[in-house]
Design an enzyme around this catalytic site. Sequence first.
Site, PDB file in Angstrom:
ATOM      1  N   ARG A  40      -5.464  -5.225  -6.103  1.00  0.00           N
ATOM      2  CA  ARG A  40      -4.951  -4.537  -7.290  1.00  0.00           C
ATOM      3  C   ARG A  40      -6.093  -3.729  -7.911  1.00  0.00           C
ATOM      4  O   ARG A  40      -7.160  -4.275  -8.183  1.00  0.00           O
ATOM      5  CB  ARG A  40      -4.447  -5.597  -8.269  1.00  0.00           C
ATOM      6  CG  ARG A  40      -3.748  -5.038  -9.464  1.00  0.00           C
ATOM      7  CD  ARG A  40      -2.867  -6.088 -10.100  1.00  0.00           C
ATOM      8  NE  ARG A  40      -1.639  -6.303  -9.328  1.00  0.00           N
ATOM      9  CZ  ARG A  40      -0.540  -6.871  -9.803  1.00  0.00           C
ATOM     10  NH1 ARG A  40      -0.516  -7.318 -11.043  1.00  0.00           N
ATOM     11  NH2 ARG A  40       0.530  -7.027  -9.048  1.00  0.00           N
ATOM     12  N   LYS A  76      -5.946 -12.941  -3.145  1.00  0.00           N
ATOM     13  CA  LYS A  76      -5.710 -11.688  -3.872  1.00  0.00           C
ATOM     14  C   LYS A  76      -7.053 -11.072  -4.203  1.00  0.00           C
ATOM     15  O   LYS A  76      -8.043 -11.799  -4.368  1.00  0.00           O
ATOM     16  CB  LYS A  76      -4.971 -11.976  -5.191  1.00  0.00           C
ATOM     17  CG  LYS A  76      -4.232 -10.789  -5.747  1.00  0.00           C
ATOM     18  CD  LYS A  76      -2.904 -10.600  -5.048  1.00  0.00           C
ATOM     19  CE  LYS A  76      -2.188  -9.340  -5.521  1.00  0.00           C
ATOM     20  NZ  LYS A  76      -0.898  -9.174  -4.860  1.00  0.00           N
ATOM     21  N   THR A 150      10.304  -4.464   1.207  1.00  0.00           N
ATOM     22  CA  THR A 150      10.423  -5.275  -0.018  1.00  0.00           C
ATOM     23  C   THR A 150      11.815  -5.111  -0.608  1.00  0.00           C
ATOM     24  O   THR A 150      12.473  -6.089  -0.985  1.00  0.00           O
ATOM     25  CB  THR A 150       9.349  -4.865  -1.052  1.00  0.00           C
ATOM     26  OG1 THR A 150       8.069  -5.040  -0.468  1.00  0.00           O
ATOM     27  CG2 THR A 150       9.445  -5.704  -2.315  1.00  0.00           C
ATOM     28  N   GLY A 180      10.878   2.483  -9.703  1.00  0.00           N
ATOM     29  CA  GLY A 180       9.760   2.939  -8.868  1.00  0.00           C
ATOM     30  C   GLY A 180      10.127   2.837  -7.398  1.00  0.00           C
ATOM     31  O   GLY A 180      11.297   2.954  -7.015  1.00  0.00           O
ATOM     32  N   VAL A 182      10.306   0.343  -5.308  1.00  0.00           N
ATOM     33  CA  VAL A 182      11.239  -0.709  -4.899  1.00  0.00           C
ATOM     34  C   VAL A 182      12.547  -0.593  -5.681  1.00  0.00           C
ATOM     35  O   VAL A 182      13.637  -0.569  -5.089  1.00  0.00           O
ATOM     36  CB  VAL A 182      10.621  -2.116  -5.094  1.00  0.00           C
ATOM     37  CG1 VAL A 182      11.606  -3.194  -4.662  1.00  0.00           C
ATOM     38  CG2 VAL A 182       9.317  -2.245  -4.316  1.00  0.00           C
TER      39      VAL A 182
HETATM   40  N1  NAD Z   1       5.984  -2.269  -3.514  1.00  0.00           N
HETATM   41  C1  NAD Z   1       6.119  -3.437  -2.938  1.00  0.00           C
HETATM   42  O1  NAD Z   1       6.287  -3.529  -1.705  1.00  0.00           O
HETATM   43  C2  NAD Z   1       6.105  -4.701  -3.747  1.00  0.00           C
HETATM   44  C3  NAD Z   1       5.946  -5.932  -3.096  1.00  0.00           C
HETATM   45  C4  NAD Z   1       5.964  -7.114  -3.855  1.00  0.00           C
HETATM   46  C5  NAD Z   1       6.121  -7.043  -5.242  1.00  0.00           C
HETATM   47  N2  NAD Z   1       6.256  -5.813  -5.839  1.00  0.00           N
HETATM   48  C6  NAD Z   1       6.397  -5.795  -7.291  1.00  0.00           C
HETATM   49  O2  NAD Z   1       7.604  -5.123  -7.624  1.00  0.00           O
HETATM   50  C7  NAD Z   1       7.424  -4.364  -8.817  1.00  0.00           C
HETATM   51  C8  NAD Z   1       7.783  -2.917  -8.542  1.00  0.00           C
HETATM   52  O3  NAD Z   1       6.946  -2.430  -7.496  1.00  0.00           O
HETATM   53  P1  NAD Z   1       6.937  -0.890  -7.102  1.00  0.00           P
HETATM   54  O4  NAD Z   1       6.140  -0.760  -5.867  1.00  0.00           O
HETATM   55  O5  NAD Z   1       8.321  -0.358  -7.170  1.00  0.00           O
HETATM   56  O6  NAD Z   1       6.102  -0.291  -8.316  1.00  0.00           O
HETATM   57  P2  NAD Z   1       6.079   1.228  -8.817  1.00  0.00           P
HETATM   58  O7  NAD Z   1       4.796   1.376  -9.540  1.00  0.00           O
HETATM   59  O8  NAD Z   1       6.425   2.175  -7.737  1.00  0.00           O
HETATM   60  O9  NAD Z   1       7.293   1.270  -9.852  1.00  0.00           O
HETATM   61  C9  NAD Z   1       7.343   0.535 -11.023  1.00  0.00           C
HETATM   62  C10 NAD Z   1       8.233   1.321 -11.983  1.00  0.00           C
HETATM   63  O10 NAD Z   1       8.510   0.497 -13.093  1.00  0.00           O
HETATM   64  C11 NAD Z   1       8.287   1.232 -14.278  1.00  0.00           C
HETATM   65  N3  NAD Z   1       7.937   0.253 -15.303  1.00  0.00           N
HETATM   66  C12 NAD Z   1       6.784  -0.421 -15.453  1.00  0.00           C
HETATM   67  N4  NAD Z   1       6.887  -1.280 -16.457  1.00  0.00           N
HETATM   68  C13 NAD Z   1       8.131  -1.159 -16.952  1.00  0.00           C
HETATM   69  C14 NAD Z   1       8.832  -1.780 -18.009  1.00  0.00           C
HETATM   70  N5  NAD Z   1       8.265  -2.716 -18.792  1.00  0.00           N
HETATM   71  N6  NAD Z   1      10.106  -1.420 -18.215  1.00  0.00           N
HETATM   72  C15 NAD Z   1      10.692  -0.479 -17.448  1.00  0.00           C
HETATM   73  N7  NAD Z   1      10.071   0.158 -16.456  1.00  0.00           N
HETATM   74  C16 NAD Z   1       8.816  -0.189 -16.205  1.00  0.00           C
HETATM   75  C17 NAD Z   1       7.220   2.241 -13.937  1.00  0.00           C
HETATM   76  O11 NAD Z   1       7.267   3.374 -14.805  1.00  0.00           O
HETATM   77  C18 NAD Z   1       7.575   2.591 -12.480  1.00  0.00           C
HETATM   78  O12 NAD Z   1       8.494   3.663 -12.413  1.00  0.00           O
HETATM   79  C19 NAD Z   1       5.986  -4.596  -9.250  1.00  0.00           C
HETATM   80  O13 NAD Z   1       5.947  -5.670 -10.163  1.00  0.00           O
HETATM   81  C20 NAD Z   1       5.296  -5.009  -7.973  1.00  0.00           C
HETATM   82  O14 NAD Z   1       4.175  -5.828  -8.226  1.00  0.00           O
HETATM   83  C21 NAD Z   1       6.269  -4.655  -5.134  1.00  0.00           C
END
Ligand code: NAD
Length: 357
Positions: A40, A76, A150, A180, A182
């Site tokens: 991270r 991590k 995911t 975002g 996912v």
């Molecule tokens: N990308 C992966 O493969 C993966 C794997 C495991 C876990 N995750 C977890 O899933 C979540 C989403 O991942 P991602 O890759 O889509 O991230 P990303 O950064 O692409 O998207 C996150 C989205 O959420 C929005 N956001 C952030 N905080 C917010 C809130 N409080 N309310 C509303 N919107 C909010 C952001 O503006 C962004 O558009 C994260 O917590 C990440 O740790 C992702």
Amino acid sequence: MMLPTLAHERVVSTVGRRSGLPMTVAVHSTALGTALGGCRLWSYEQWGDGLADAMRLSAAMTLKCAVAGLATGGGKSVIALRPGQVLTPEERRKAFLDLGDLVESFEGAYRTAEDVGTSTADILVVRERTEYAIGLPADRGGIGEPAAPTAAGVYASVQTTLDRLGLETADLRVTVIGLGQVGSRVAQALADEGAALTVTDLDPARRAFAEKIGAEWVPLADAMTRPTDVVVPAGVGGLLTAEAIAALDCKAVVGPANNQLADADGDEQLAERGILWAPDFVVNAGGALAAILTELEGLPPAEVDARIAGIGRTLADIYDTASADGVTPQQAAVRIAERRLADAASGALPVMQGVES
Ligand SMILES: NC(=O)c1ccc[n+]([C@@H]2O[C@H](COP(=O)([O-])OP(=O)(O)OC[C@H]3O[C@@H](n4cnc5c(N)ncnc54)[C@H](O)[C@@H]3O)[C@@H](O)[C@H]2O)c1
């Protein structure tokens, strides 16, 4: 909730010699195999907050890998930026070379990958200093962006939860918080199947995507209180505070956001309200599964997809165990993980590769 019987095996914080940036690798457990966990790159008020994040997230990785049935431990890494600090491309390269050296110093006990704030390009830089990094770009034999697998795991988890609730996707009301990488894929898949979607994001620019899939956009403050069947948290963690749980008007919460529970007893607060909560570390394992099975085990795509779809069955087992034992799904998942870790400790499971026990 985090495997209270286990302390971290090894945690190292240092300052990168090229970048000058504080960085931490936390290895929670190698009982099942080389610890895996993304890096991270994030801003913290104090660098120690990054250390705490690495420790918390590495314990969650132990749970995630154990429950997913992987021969992989939990770790991590965190590179801590100051608030508002933005790296130039040259500074960024130095940071990931430094991380590569730190990972290499673990002599195979820890493998890093992409995470919040990092990309497949950064992983390529890490690979200049150590082989212990996965999540390579697709044109370099890797899975590329892990969001698609995911999202597939989240979709499978939503389906299992709907079965439990006796609901069909076509009749579903679902609220997706965070559109975002996912969240947008999950929202698209559910919209394609006829679900009625309510969505929000911190970033108002995501509204265009909401319109494209025919979803109703609501302000952030309203998203958690809207009457709905399933809430999908797909933004950052910590969304489920006691106040938010008290205000929820839904049957289940199933989403990928890491560390959704703000309080240690958040799972019990949800259960008391009669809301089914799918543990985040089960729901969001698809990316890790895809990277491990593709890049380390060399499984063909169809087998990888089948294993990711299996997240739905894992979640069904967890719901069954929770009902049978009268515990929350999170407590049931922790029991399953603890059983696997105990089996590994007693030699009942194959020993990990790459690390001496
Ligand atoms: N990308 C992966 O493969 C993966 C794997 C495991 C876990 N995750 C977890 O899933 C979540 C989403 O991942 P991602 O890759 O889509 O991230 P990303 O950064 O692409 O998207 C996150 C989205 O959420 C929005 N956001 C952030 N905080 C917010 C809130 N409080 N309310 C509303 N919107 C909010 C952001 O503006 C962004 O558009 C994260 O917590 C990440 O740790 C992702």
